[in-house]
Write a protein that holds these residues in place. Sequence first.
Motif, PDB file in Angstrom:
ATOM      1  N   SER A  85       1.179  -0.778  -0.080  1.00 46.91           N
ATOM      2  CA  SER A  85      -0.195  -0.178   0.275  1.00 46.91           C
ATOM      3  C   SER A  85       1.346   0.966  -0.185  1.00 46.91           C
ATOM      4  O   SER A  85       2.369   1.450   1.257  1.00 46.91           O
ATOM      5  CB  SER A  85      -1.302  -0.611   1.763  1.00 46.91           C
ATOM      6  OG  SER A  85      -1.682   1.333   1.660  1.00 46.91           O
ATOM      7  N   THR A  86       0.540   1.993  -0.428  1.00 48.21           N
ATOM      8  CA  THR A  86       1.060   3.147  -0.673  1.00 48.21           C
ATOM      9  C   THR A  86       0.231   4.297   0.584  1.00 48.21           C
ATOM     10  O   THR A  86       1.268   5.481   0.885  1.00 48.21           O
ATOM     11  CB  THR A  86       1.505   4.493  -2.065  1.00 48.21           C
ATOM     12  OG1 THR A  86      -0.245   3.988  -1.689  1.00 48.21           O
ATOM     13  CG2 THR A  86       1.377   3.299  -3.097  1.00 48.21           C
ATOM     14  N   LEU A  87      -0.515   4.206   1.626  1.00 45.86           N
ATOM     15  CA  LEU A  87      -0.718   5.037   2.127  1.00 45.86           C
ATOM     16  C   LEU A  87       0.009   4.874   3.608  1.00 45.86           C
ATOM     17  O   LEU A  87       0.717   4.417   3.408  1.00 45.86           O
ATOM     18  CB  LEU A  87      -2.202   4.172   3.036  1.00 45.86           C
ATOM     19  CG  LEU A  87      -3.292   4.164   1.740  1.00 45.86           C
ATOM     20  CD1 LEU A  87      -3.987   3.227   2.315  1.00 45.86           C
ATOM     21  CD2 LEU A  87      -4.025   5.725   1.275  1.00 45.86           C
ATOM     22  N   GLU A  88      -0.314   6.013   4.583  1.00 44.10           N
ATOM     23  CA  GLU A  88       0.663   5.652   5.750  1.00 44.10           C
ATOM     24  C   GLU A  88       0.262   4.654   6.224  1.00 44.10           C
ATOM     25  O   GLU A  88      -0.622   4.332   6.532  1.00 44.10           O
ATOM     26  CB  GLU A  88       0.026   6.910   6.764  1.00 44.10           C
ATOM     27  CG  GLU A  88       1.149   7.952   7.513  1.00 44.10           C
ATOM     28  CD  GLU A  88       2.394   7.854   7.253  1.00 44.10           C
ATOM     29  OE1 GLU A  88       3.495   7.692   8.383  1.00 44.10           O
ATOM     30  OE2 GLU A  88       2.421   8.649   6.223  1.00 44.10           O
ATOM     31  N   TYR A  89       1.299   3.939   6.639  1.00 42.47           N
ATOM     32  CA  TYR A  89       2.011   2.713   7.352  1.00 42.47           C
ATOM     33  C   TYR A  89       1.790   3.211   9.489  1.00 42.47           C
ATOM     34  O   TYR A  89       1.223   1.870   9.717  1.00 42.47           O
ATOM     35  CB  TYR A  89       3.393   2.895   8.021  1.00 42.47           C
ATOM     36  CG  TYR A  89       4.489   3.297   8.224  1.00 42.47           C
ATOM     37  CD1 TYR A  89       4.122   3.178   9.764  1.00 42.47           C
ATOM     38  CD2 TYR A  89       4.754   4.452   7.920  1.00 42.47           C
ATOM     39  CE1 TYR A  89       5.675   4.139  10.899  1.00 42.47           C
ATOM     40  CE2 TYR A  89       6.072   5.479   8.627  1.00 42.47           C
ATOM     41  CZ  TYR A  89       6.422   4.769   9.632  1.00 42.47           C
ATOM     42  OH  TYR A  89       6.853   5.700  10.897  1.00 42.47           O
ATOM     43  N   LYS A  90       1.361   4.161   9.234  1.00 39.00           N
ATOM     44  CA  LYS A  90       0.719   4.619  10.838  1.00 39.00           C
ATOM     45  C   LYS A  90      -0.542   4.073  10.985  1.00 39.00           C
ATOM     46  O   LYS A  90      -0.965   2.849  11.789  1.00 39.00           O
ATOM     47  CB  LYS A  90       0.271   5.712  10.757  1.00 39.00           C
ATOM     48  CG  LYS A  90       2.030   6.303  11.474  1.00 39.00           C
ATOM     49  CD  LYS A  90       2.304   7.822  12.140  1.00 39.00           C
ATOM     50  CE  LYS A  90       3.451   8.463  12.179  1.00 39.00           C
ATOM     51  NZ  LYS A  90       3.566   9.426  12.656  1.00 39.00           N
ATOM     52  N   SER A  91      -1.454   3.900   9.840  1.00 38.16           N
ATOM     53  CA  SER A  91      -2.599   4.125  10.022  1.00 38.16           C
ATOM     54  C   SER A  91      -3.212   2.414   9.639  1.00 38.16           C
ATOM     55  O   SER A  91      -4.099   1.219  10.631  1.00 38.16           O
ATOM     56  CB  SER A  91      -3.730   4.486   8.299  1.00 38.16           C
ATOM     57  OG  SER A  91      -3.225   3.439   7.598  1.00 38.16           O
ATOM     58  N   GLU A  92      -1.884   1.476   9.144  1.00 41.54           N
ATOM     59  CA  GLU A  92      -1.205   0.147   8.920  1.00 41.54           C
ATOM     60  C   GLU A  92      -1.764  -0.426  10.867  1.00 41.54           C
ATOM     61  O   GLU A  92      -1.908  -1.391  11.190  1.00 41.54           O
ATOM     62  CB  GLU A  92      -1.168  -0.523   8.061  1.00 41.54           C
ATOM     63  CG  GLU A  92      -1.441  -0.090   6.970  1.00 41.54           C
ATOM     64  CD  GLU A  92      -2.207  -1.201   6.588  1.00 41.54           C
ATOM     65  OE1 GLU A  92      -3.380  -1.714   6.841  1.00 41.54           O
ATOM     66  OE2 GLU A  92      -3.315  -0.355   5.553  1.00 41.54           O
ATOM     67  N   LEU A  93      -0.362   0.066  11.731  1.00 40.33           N
ATOM     68  CA  LEU A  93      -0.387  -0.178  12.160  1.00 40.33           C
ATOM     69  C   LEU A  93      -1.124   0.470  13.552  1.00 40.33           C
ATOM     70  O   LEU A  93      -1.788  -0.595  14.498  1.00 40.33           O
ATOM     71  CB  LEU A  93       0.697   0.747  13.262  1.00 40.33           C
ATOM     72  CG  LEU A  93       2.133   0.526  12.179  1.00 40.33           C
ATOM     73  CD1 LEU A  93       3.584   1.370  12.879  1.00 40.33           C
ATOM     74  CD2 LEU A  93       2.978  -1.065  12.430  1.00 40.33           C
ATOM     75  N   ALA A  94      -2.219   1.076  13.301  1.00 41.53           N
ATOM     76  CA  ALA A  94      -3.108   1.744  14.104  1.00 41.53           C
ATOM     77  C   ALA A  94      -4.273  -0.009  14.259  1.00 41.53           C
ATOM     78  O   ALA A  94      -4.758   0.065  14.831  1.00 41.53           O
ATOM     79  CB  ALA A  94      -4.187   2.896  13.930  1.00 41.53           C
ATOM     80  N   GLU A  95      -4.401   0.107  12.804  1.00 40.21           N
ATOM     81  CA  GLU A  95      -5.450  -1.121  13.022  1.00 40.21           C
ATOM     82  C   GLU A  95      -4.831  -2.311  12.860  1.00 40.21           C
ATOM     83  O   GLU A  95      -5.592  -3.535  14.138  1.00 40.21           O
ATOM     84  CB  GLU A  95      -5.915  -1.552  11.217  1.00 40.21           C
ATOM     85  CG  GLU A  95      -6.603  -2.636  10.941  1.00 40.21           C
ATOM     86  CD  GLU A  95      -7.738  -2.105  11.172  1.00 40.21           C
ATOM     87  OE1 GLU A  95      -8.617  -2.892  11.517  1.00 40.21           O
ATOM     88  OE2 GLU A  95      -8.356  -0.951  11.267  1.00 40.21           O
ATOM     89  N   LEU A  96      -3.552  -2.897  13.403  1.00 41.33           N
ATOM     90  CA  LEU A  96      -2.717  -3.706  14.010  1.00 41.33           C
ATOM     91  C   LEU A  96      -3.071  -4.047  15.693  1.00 41.33           C
ATOM     92  O   LEU A  96      -3.081  -5.178  15.669  1.00 41.33           O
ATOM     93  CB  LEU A  96      -1.815  -3.937  13.186  1.00 41.33           C
ATOM     94  CG  LEU A  96      -0.867  -4.966  14.273  1.00 41.33           C
ATOM     95  CD1 LEU A  96      -1.079  -6.957  13.873  1.00 41.33           C
ATOM     96  CD2 LEU A  96       0.509  -4.855  13.963  1.00 41.33           C
ATOM     97  N   LYS A  97      -2.905  -2.918  15.679  1.00 40.67           N
ATOM     98  CA  LYS A  97      -2.970  -2.536  17.182  1.00 40.67           C
ATOM     99  C   LYS A  97      -4.482  -2.984  17.836  1.00 40.67           C
ATOM    100  O   LYS A  97      -4.710  -2.942  18.658  1.00 40.67           O
ATOM    101  CB  LYS A  97      -2.774  -1.360  18.487  1.00 40.67           C
ATOM    102  CG  LYS A  97      -2.605  -0.921  19.367  1.00 40.67           C
ATOM    103  CD  LYS A  97      -2.230   0.667  19.597  1.00 40.67           C
ATOM    104  CE  LYS A  97      -2.689   1.014  21.278  1.00 40.67           C
ATOM    105  NZ  LYS A  97      -1.666   2.548  21.277  1.00 40.67           N
ATOM    106  N   LYS A  98      -5.466  -2.920  17.147  1.00 38.93           N
ATOM    107  CA  LYS A  98      -6.815  -3.049  17.488  1.00 38.93           C
ATOM    108  C   LYS A  98      -6.900  -4.463  16.815  1.00 38.93           C
ATOM    109  O   LYS A  98      -8.355  -4.992  17.934  1.00 38.93           O
ATOM    110  CB  LYS A  98      -7.495  -2.720  16.684  1.00 38.93           C
ATOM    111  CG  LYS A  98      -7.995  -0.833  16.640  1.00 38.93           C
ATOM    112  CD  LYS A  98      -8.640   0.454  15.372  1.00 38.93           C
ATOM    113  CE  LYS A  98      -8.793   1.827  15.561  1.00 38.93           C
ATOM    114  NZ  LYS A  98      -9.596   2.443  14.156  1.00 38.93           N
ATOM    115  N   LYS A  99      -6.430  -5.029  16.153  1.00 36.27           N
ATOM    116  CA  LYS A  99      -7.033  -6.906  16.386  1.00 36.27           C
ATOM    117  C   LYS A  99      -6.258  -6.902  17.150  1.00 36.27           C
ATOM    118  O   LYS A  99      -6.966  -8.219  18.021  1.00 36.27           O
ATOM    119  CB  LYS A  99      -6.002  -6.876  14.527  1.00 36.27           C
ATOM    120  CG  LYS A  99      -7.034  -6.352  13.806  1.00 36.27           C
ATOM    121  CD  LYS A  99      -6.691  -6.815  12.317  1.00 36.27           C
ATOM    122  CE  LYS A  99      -7.265  -6.130  11.023  1.00 36.27           C
ATOM    123  NZ  LYS A  99      -7.164  -6.915   9.782  1.00 36.27           N
TER     124      LYS A  99
END
Length: 381
Positions: free
Chosen positions: A45-59
């Motif tokens: 993804s070209t999106l900001e990795y912080k959003s992915e990390l935030a999603e991982l934290k929720k999971k």
Amino acid sequence: MELTSLKDSFERVAKKQKVSYSKTHEVTDLIGQEIEKAIEMVQSSTLEYKSELAELKKKLQKVAPLSQLEGTQKELNIALSKYPKALEKVLNPDISKAYRNVEFDSRIVNQIVASHFYRQGLFEVGDCFIAEARDVEAAVTMKSLFQELYQILEAMKSWNLEPALKWATANSDKLKENGSDLQLRLHHLQFLKILQKGSRDEALKYARTNFVSFAGSHMAEIQKLMGCLLYSDRLHESPYAHLLSPTNWDTVTEELTRQFCNLLGQSYESPLSVTVAAGIKGLPPLLKFMTVMVGKKHEWQTMKQLPVPVELDKEFQFHSIFVCPVSKEQSTDDNPPMLLSCGHVLCKQSINKMSKNGSKSFKCPYCPNDINSTQCRQLIF
């Protein structure tokens, strides 16, 4: 009953441990899968990795690994804390009450220990022990004798029967005297080994050379082996497939070891191993007895025989034992079994008591015959 309860306690701990182990793996795998998915998303993804990390934290918060593991770990800890208490209840850690201080010749004890190491094939350990103990020449002789045995056994582990056959041939007369068919059984294995290689002619030649001398007493077994020749290319699928079982090698190896020790004048089992095993069997009843007889330790120290009956298995019985049916005491050198004129047997001390030290005749407790103590004869088993 006590050992059964101890086994149940152990099985409970083992079961809790398995559940905890499985749950830990399950949660760990789930976390690993979520992390791998997040890495793939970040890389693709070209999106900001912080959003992915935030999603991982929720999971991961949803997975809640600590809360999932807490329950099974708590149950395991409870079972583990109870098990040592069960051990202490059943297994008395203080065995000093059940033995007496006896003076042993340290030189003889050292020889027994060193010989045990050599009998078990632990030659380096035995050498190290001898270097520390010193003055155990007899054990060194045991080393050279048992080195030959273990060379033969090591060769058999590699499916090499030549050393074993050489030894059996050299001692064939003694083996026959002992009623052992070890030599034939070794030839049996060698014949099948040759046949498995697909060489039917070579196997037949080997049989003609080595089975003739056994034909008179082992014809049925030899005939079975000859039947194997018909299935040389498919022996595993033949009616004789059971002859290829590895247990046959184990049986012959055990017989070779037994006969080797026998010809050396040694027991098959290590005397030290037998002594320790018998002690383990006899320890529980002695501990129970001494718990009751706490205030009479001096009497226990002076007894010539065990104060309570200790039931040992047949493998620990090496000679006949006679227990007097009247006194219920085991015979000794000072109190031997005596044959009465009527054919019944009592211990000498019982006869002396019943005859007033030979001053009068007495009735046999098992038949109506009058017995003259002077006519009683000592029995030797």
